[in-house]
Design a protein around this motif. Structure first.
Motif, PDB file in Angstrom:
ATOM      1  N   GLU A  16      47.469  39.832  34.953  1.00  0.00           N
ATOM      2  CA  GLU A  16      46.189  39.516  34.340  1.00  0.00           C
ATOM      3  C   GLU A  16      45.527  38.370  35.077  1.00  0.00           C
ATOM      4  O   GLU A  16      46.197  37.456  35.550  1.00  0.00           O
ATOM      5  N   VAL A  17      44.214  38.420  35.134  1.00  0.00           N
ATOM      6  CA  VAL A  17      43.412  37.313  35.647  1.00  0.00           C
ATOM      7  C   VAL A  17      42.438  36.940  34.537  1.00  0.00           C
ATOM      8  O   VAL A  17      41.723  37.793  34.015  1.00  0.00           O
ATOM      9  N   ARG A  18      42.450  35.679  34.172  1.00  0.00           N
ATOM     10  CA  ARG A  18      41.536  35.178  33.149  1.00  0.00           C
ATOM     11  C   ARG A  18      40.462  34.354  33.840  1.00  0.00           C
ATOM     12  O   ARG A  18      40.751  33.375  34.514  1.00  0.00           O
ATOM     13  N   HIS A  24      41.191  40.306  32.804  1.00  0.00           N
ATOM     14  CA  HIS A  24      41.187  41.518  33.625  1.00  0.00           C
ATOM     15  C   HIS A  24      42.625  41.855  33.995  1.00  0.00           C
ATOM     16  O   HIS A  24      43.436  40.961  34.224  1.00  0.00           O
ATOM     17  N   VAL A  25      42.944  43.138  34.086  1.00  0.00           N
ATOM     18  CA  VAL A  25      44.281  43.603  34.434  1.00  0.00           C
ATOM     19  C   VAL A  25      44.221  44.371  35.744  1.00  0.00           C
ATOM     20  O   VAL A  25      43.365  45.252  35.923  1.00  0.00           O
ATOM     21  N   CYS A  31      42.771  45.121  44.372  1.00  0.00           N
ATOM     22  CA  CYS A  31      41.917  45.551  43.266  1.00  0.00           C
ATOM     23  C   CYS A  31      41.240  44.357  42.596  1.00  0.00           C
ATOM     24  O   CYS A  31      40.066  44.425  42.229  1.00  0.00           O
ATOM     25  N   ALA A  32      41.976  43.260  42.448  1.00  0.00           N
ATOM     26  CA  ALA A  32      41.390  42.058  41.855  1.00  0.00           C
ATOM     27  C   ALA A  32      40.231  41.553  42.713  1.00  0.00           C
ATOM     28  O   ALA A  32      39.156  41.224  42.195  1.00  0.00           O
TER      29      ALA A  32
END
Length: 88
Positions: A16-18, A24-25, A31-32
């Protein structure tokens, strides 16, 4: 398992990115970056390093900013000790 919101891959090591109050996963850094990294207004590359910003406009380097009429930006010109990177 975590399903990547960019490619849909269901991957056991997703993460996950916060950012900006959202979560976001993703299944990989690529992809990130595709979803979150800003894009240079001139050359359209993804800005994965520091980049430059002027009035909400993003550029990968001062050269691209100048092409788009933004002249006040400059790349970091401080050199590390030792020989220049491009001197051979």
């Amino acid at each position: 398992m975590a399903v990547c919101e960019v490619c849909g891959n269901d991957y056991a090591r997703g993460f996950e990115v916060r950012t900006a109050g959202e979560v976001h996963v993703f299944d990989c850094v690529e992809c990130a970056a595709h979803l979150l990294a800003p894009t240079c207004e001139n050359c359209e590359c993804r800005i994965l390093g520091h980049g430059l910003e002027a009035d909400g406009r993003y550029f990968c380097c001062a050269h691209c900013a100048r092409i788009r009429g933004v002249t006040e930006l400059a790349d970091n010109t401080r050199m590390a000790a030792g020989p220049a990177l491009h001197a051979r």
